[in-house]
Design an enzyme around this catalytic site. Structure first.
Site, PDB file in Angstrom:
ATOM      1  N   GLU A 410       0.782  -1.221  -0.014  1.00  0.00           N
ATOM      2  CA  GLU A 410       0.029  -0.006  -0.021  1.00  0.00           C
ATOM      3  C   GLU A 410       0.810   1.502  -0.006  1.00  0.00           C
ATOM      4  O   GLU A 410       0.688   2.160   0.787  1.00  0.00           O
ATOM      5  CB  GLU A 410      -0.958  -0.035   1.277  1.00  0.00           C
ATOM      6  CG  GLU A 410      -2.035  -1.099   1.129  1.00  0.00           C
ATOM      7  CD  GLU A 410      -3.164  -0.676   0.060  1.00  0.00           C
ATOM      8  OE1 GLU A 410      -3.095   0.275  -0.463  1.00  0.00           O
ATOM      9  OE2 GLU A 410      -4.342  -1.171   0.067  1.00  0.00           O
ATOM     10  N   GLU A 490      -5.098 -10.111  -0.427  1.00  0.00           N
ATOM     11  CA  GLU A 490      -5.961 -10.041   0.655  1.00  0.00           C
ATOM     12  C   GLU A 490      -7.602 -10.133   0.462  1.00  0.00           C
ATOM     13  O   GLU A 490      -7.667  -9.515  -0.798  1.00  0.00           O
ATOM     14  CB  GLU A 490      -6.009  -8.584   1.183  1.00  0.00           C
ATOM     15  CG  GLU A 490      -4.466  -8.403   1.888  1.00  0.00           C
ATOM     16  CD  GLU A 490      -4.335  -6.769   2.548  1.00  0.00           C
ATOM     17  OE1 GLU A 490      -5.193  -6.390   2.705  1.00  0.00           O
ATOM     18  OE2 GLU A 490      -3.244  -6.308   2.361  1.00  0.00           O
TER      19      GLU A 490
END
Ligand code: IPT
Length: 983
Positions: A410, A490
């Site tokens: 991220e 994820e």
């Protein structure tokens, strides 16, 4: 200042592997002296001095975080930096923890070079030995080594470490987790002998065709004149370091069969122990392969977390995590989002898990500047970023379990990732690279996303997904991206009750070769128990203004490491053996390498949930990826049931034949239940009966009596059942919203539509209580204040003998479906459809025949096995850290709710219902923010549902799939009550 500049460290040694060495080592873990200052300016200038008197300082456990030991407090944010975004400057209020420790050098300590090694200090520190500054370092979850030998003294030595909570490094450490400063991993003093082994890099390979292994050991000594030898006794090897050499007939390493060879690297001054695994990791034809075979990830994202110790996890805890993973059929870990404690990777080698080792690098908070100033794309930050990658790769390079390097998480797109990728490819050509957030994937060997909806996953499976904007205009780059294998790094956000939909994901994963599995978010709830507390804290519990709420309470384990129902569900869904049938039975080996010879297969036949026959099955050896058909025992096929009438079920189960390092023989790996032809209906079923309804409905003494039931003439509610006080069943559509119902920040929130439709405030107006000859009919309109929509509920009661049957007819009325209707947006689902009633508090035991033993919901029900179960009302509650709907048992044929003597009520479904029982109301549950907010009332509240809405995983991802949505439409359902009496 060093804590705000862009220098990764000063005075540090070059990064190297984490090695088990014969050289003397002293652990400096233990009790240290500690003093916390509000900022660097207030910290004592003479912290390094032996003259400083620290007798009045506190004591602190090292490794540890001061904020979990009574100093200041922990702080949780998801994406937000808890300080102004002003890179590279940390905030003025920068808690600074001074740590001091005297230690004795044993007389035997060799008077040669030595290094001080810190495995992890959060986030920036300076170290002094006997008053001399050794250096500084940043990079919390990475090791730092400093030359120390020249400053050691015989006898007493003083080590002083100043730790700053915030630094320029904090901008690279914005992972979704608690901010936990301190020396949280081991501290050691290591002797560095002359002629020692400075570093080792083991490269292995395995050729699946010839069965040969290759081995190359690059050994670096303190003095290049020394020769380094490599010994692998089990293979009869004794060679000079270097290579590669080819070794015929080795056993490969895989997560399924983690064969390790003990090896010793010998230099004149030092011996290093290693465990070698032979394996080749490659990308072939758009797929990731190990030893020539595509592999499939049944993975989890694991943060390091302990409810008392934060990220200072013990080796026992690491092993417990891995044992639990193996026991639940998990075969892969992404070390989200930083390299774990080094011992964790040794355990992964030993127990067998595929590892994506992730760099300690996340700049997520720059989302709030629209990525302006994001370090990932600023060349000034390249050295800090590369330093992190190097320290990870060098430390972890010898682990066979580590098959992929992740550049970080991220951090948006940025050219510095190119530097990291370039260096890593050159340093370690034996492992592919992973980075999810750069949508061009130019520095990644995988295509990857997070929380992808199922339909998008199908497109990716067929390589027909839309091109991302980042590659759309660049055909070669786009072609490269589309050829990459896909890993869902994820998914299935396990926050609160959920995730729903795991089985649906699994079906799609298994359908398309490009999809190589995924990693559930996440392994464990980050709930913290502060000293003396009973409730786990999460963001906002300290009154802080910027926090991430309970977004970190999203694991498959509760904070105390008890498996949640989500983990049991995941275990069932990812079974590496699939059993279908029943006639014939088919056994499919879904593993990538191993046979099923380590399992034994058994069957049981149950009649009405009670075992009537059992046996074992003879299953041939089934290679990975293959399947076999197994005949059923004769009596099962002919359908000649043992015992009498009733529902017959066959359960086939695969268990470990022998003890494994992570579970004992008999541990179940996979199972399936099949319905067998049934021999009539059992006694007590709610099937049509020849008995005629009693002609007993009558009004008497201001009450209505029907069979064993007594009703209130105005409300039509059941008030007594065979003398037992009851607060009658009536329609219920509401549940205490789950985190997934709440959705994320108002997006996907089923609950906002539910509230807009007034489902949280429904009132009941009884329009008629009709006492007929053989039935009691109660007509009501159930509706919220302020809205025109409603549900008409008609309750029809009949009595046969002691049995009272209630049939409920439900008709939605008004504009439930949005446009043109009374509510906007449309209310497309109801949380539940069923009945709610209250019983005396003494009825706190439940026996049932149905799904169990644990809770289950429409889209999380694979792990529910039909059987007979019993539990107290307290045991039926699932202890979510943040209270919410929980504990529902599905497919319940019948349930008995009784007191200790056995007096109570039996409920039969027609044919099944969903059951919850609790000591508090739905409203109590909804209000509670922590578990201690729930206190028992003087009733037991039952919900008897026809259905509940699916769970989905909208707390971060898609909501429940359409097939699990409980749509508002007309429905009819029934339950039958009968009295239970002791004896
Ligand atoms: C994704 C993060 O990578 C992870 O750390 C965690 O925050 C997770 O979400 C939610 O719990 S970020 C993605 C939702 C954009």
């Amino acid at each position: 200042m060093y804590f705000e500049d862009l220098v990764p460290g000063t005075g540090r040694r070059e990064p190297r592997a984490w090695l088990r060495s014969s050289a003397p080592v002293i652990s400096l873990n233990g009790r240290w002296r500690f003093k916390l200052s509000p900022g660097p300016a207030e910290a004592p200038a003479d912290v390094m001095s032996s003259d400083l008197v620290d007798d009045d300082w506190d004591e602190l456990a090292v490794p540890g975080h001061w904020v979990l030991q009574g100093h200041d407090r922990p702080r949780y944010t998801n994406t937000a930096f808890p300080f102004p975004i002003d890179p590279p400057r940390p905030p003025a209020a920068n808690p600074t923890g001074d740590h001091r420790r005297w230690f004795d050098l044993p007389a035997s300590w060799p008077g040669e070079r030595a290094v001080l090694r810190f495995e992890g200090v959060d986030s920036c520190f300076k170290v002094w030995l006997n008053g001399v500054e050794l250096g500084t370092s940043k990079g919390s979850r990475l090791p730092s080594e400093f030359e120390a030998g020249a400053h050691l003294r015989p006898g007493r030595n003083l080590l002083a470490v100043r730790v700053h909570q915030w630094s320029s490094g904090s901008y690279l450490e914005d992972q979704d987790m608690w901010w936990l400063p301190g020396i949280f991993r081991d501290v050691t003093l290591r002797s560095r002998p002359a002629g020692g082994v400075e570093d080792v890099f083991v490269h292995t390979g395995f050729d699946q065709v010839s069965g040969a292994g290759t081995l190359q050991v690059d050994g670096v000594t303190t003095d290049p004149a020394y020769a380094v030898r490599v010994l692998v006794p089990e293979l009869g090897l004794d060679l000079a370091a270097g290579g590669p050499v080819t070794i015929p007939g080795v056993e490969p390493w895989s997560a399924e069969v983690p064969k390790l060879y003990d090896a010793t690297v010998v230099a004149p001054g030092e011996t290093v122990e290693l465990r070698i695994g032979f394996r080749t990791v490659a990308l072939e034809d758009g797929r990731l392969t190990v030893n020539g075979r595509p592999i499939f990830f049944r993975g989890v994202n694991r943060h390091e977390h302990d409810q008392y110790r934060g990220r200072a996890v013990s080796e026992d805890t690491m092993r417990q995590d891995l044992v639990l993973m193996k026991q639940h059929n998990i075969n892969a870990v992404r070390t989200a989002h930083y390299p774990p404690h080094p011992a964790f990777l040794e355990l992964c080698d030993e127990l067998g898990l595929w590892v994506i080792d992730e760099c300690d690098l996340e700049t997520h908070g720059f989302i709030y500047t629209d990525w302006q100033g994001n370090p990932a794309d600023d060349p000034d930050w390249a050295p800090m970023m590369l330093d992190r990658m190097r320290r990870m790769v060098e430390r972890d390079k010898n682990h066979p379990s580590v098959i992929i390097w992740s550049l970080g998480n991220e951090s948006h797109r940025g050219r510095n990732f190119g530097e990291l990728a370039k260096w890593t490819r050159q340093r370690d050509p034996g492992r592919p690279l992973f980075y999810e957030r750069d949508r061009s994937y130019e520095f990644s060997d995988f295509y990857s996303l997070m929380y992808t909806p199922i339909d998008e996953l199908e497109r990716i499976g067929t390589r027909t997904e839309d091109a991302p904007a980042e590659t759309a205009a660049d055909p070669p780059l786009e072609a490269r991206r589309r050829a990459l294998p896909f890993v869902l790094c994820e998914y299935a956000h396990a926050m609160g009750n959920g995730p729903g939909g795991l089985a649906d994901y699994q079906r799609v994963f298994e359908r398309y070769p490009r999809l190589q599995g995924g990693f559930v978010w996440e392994w464990i709830d980050h709930g913290i128990l502060l000293p003396g507390a009973t409730d786990h804290v999460y963001g906002g519990d300290f009154g802080e203004k910027v926090h991430g709420g309970n977004f970190c309470i999203d694991g498959l384990l509760f904070p105390d490491r008890t498996p949640s129902p989500g983990l049991t569900e995941y275990k069932k869904v990812i079974e590496p053996v699939r059993i279908t049938g029943p006639d014939p039975l088919r056994i499919e080996n879904l593993q990538d390498f191993a046979t099923l010879d380590h399992l034994t297969f058994g069957w049981t036949e149950e009649l009405e949930g009670q075992q009537v026959a059992a046996g074992t099955l003879t299953v041939p050896s089934i290679p990975a990826g293959a399947s076999a058909t197994v005949p059923l025992p004769g009596t099962l096929v002919t359908g000649a049931p043992a015992g009498g009438a009733g529902e017959r079920l066959l359960t086939v189960s695969a268990v470990l034949a022998n003890d494994e390092p992570w579970a004992a023989a008999g541990h179940e790996i996979a199972w399936t239940q099949f319905a067998l032809p049934s021999n009539g209906l059992p006694r007590g079923s709610s099937a049509p009966t020849t008995q005629r309804p009693a002609r007993s409905a009558r009004r008497a003494d201001g009450r209505v009596v029907l069979g064993t039931g007594v009703f209130d003439p105005r409300s039509g509610l059941l008030v007594e059942l065979n003398g037992l006080p009851v607060d009658g069943p009536r329609l219920d559509l509401w549940r205490a919203p789950t985190d997934n119902d709440n959705g994320q920040g108002g997006n996907n929130a089923a609950v906002s539509a539910w509230r807009a439709a007034g489902l949280d405030r429904l009132g009941h107006r009884v329009e008629a209580v009709e006492v007929e000859e053989t039935e009691l009919v109660v007509r009501s309109r159930v509706a919220p204040d302020g809205l025109g929509l409603a549900v008409r509920a008609t309750y029809r009661w009949t009595a046969v003998g002691e049995r009272l049957t209630l049939t409920v007819d439900v008709q939605p009325e008004g504009g439930w479906d949005g446009p043109g209707g009374t509510i906007k947006p449309a209310c497309e689902s109801w949380p539940r459809l069923g009945l709610r009633m209250a019983l005396p508090r003494s009825l706190d035991r439940v026996r049932w025949f149905g799904g169990g033993p644990a809770e289950a919901y429409a889209d999380s029900r694979q792990a529910a096995r039909i059987g007979r179960y019993s539990a107290t009302v307290d045991e039926l509650q699932t202890p979510y850290v943040v209270p919410q709907e929980n504990g529902s048992r599905i497919d319940v044929r019948w349930a008995e709710v009784s007191d200790a003597e056995g007096n109570g009520v039996r409920v039969d479904g027609a044919p099944v219902f969903q059951l919850t029982a609790r000591r508090w109301t739905t409203e109590d549950l909804e209000r509670a923010r922590h578990r201690s907010d729930l206190t028992a009332r003087d009733r037991v509240y039952l919900n008897l549902d026809l259905a509940q809405n699916g769970l989905g995983s909208a707390s971060c991802g898609p909501g429940a799939l359409p097939q699990y949505v409980l749509a508002p439409r007309p429905r009819t359902f029934a339950v039958t009550f009968s009295p239970l009496s002791a004896g």
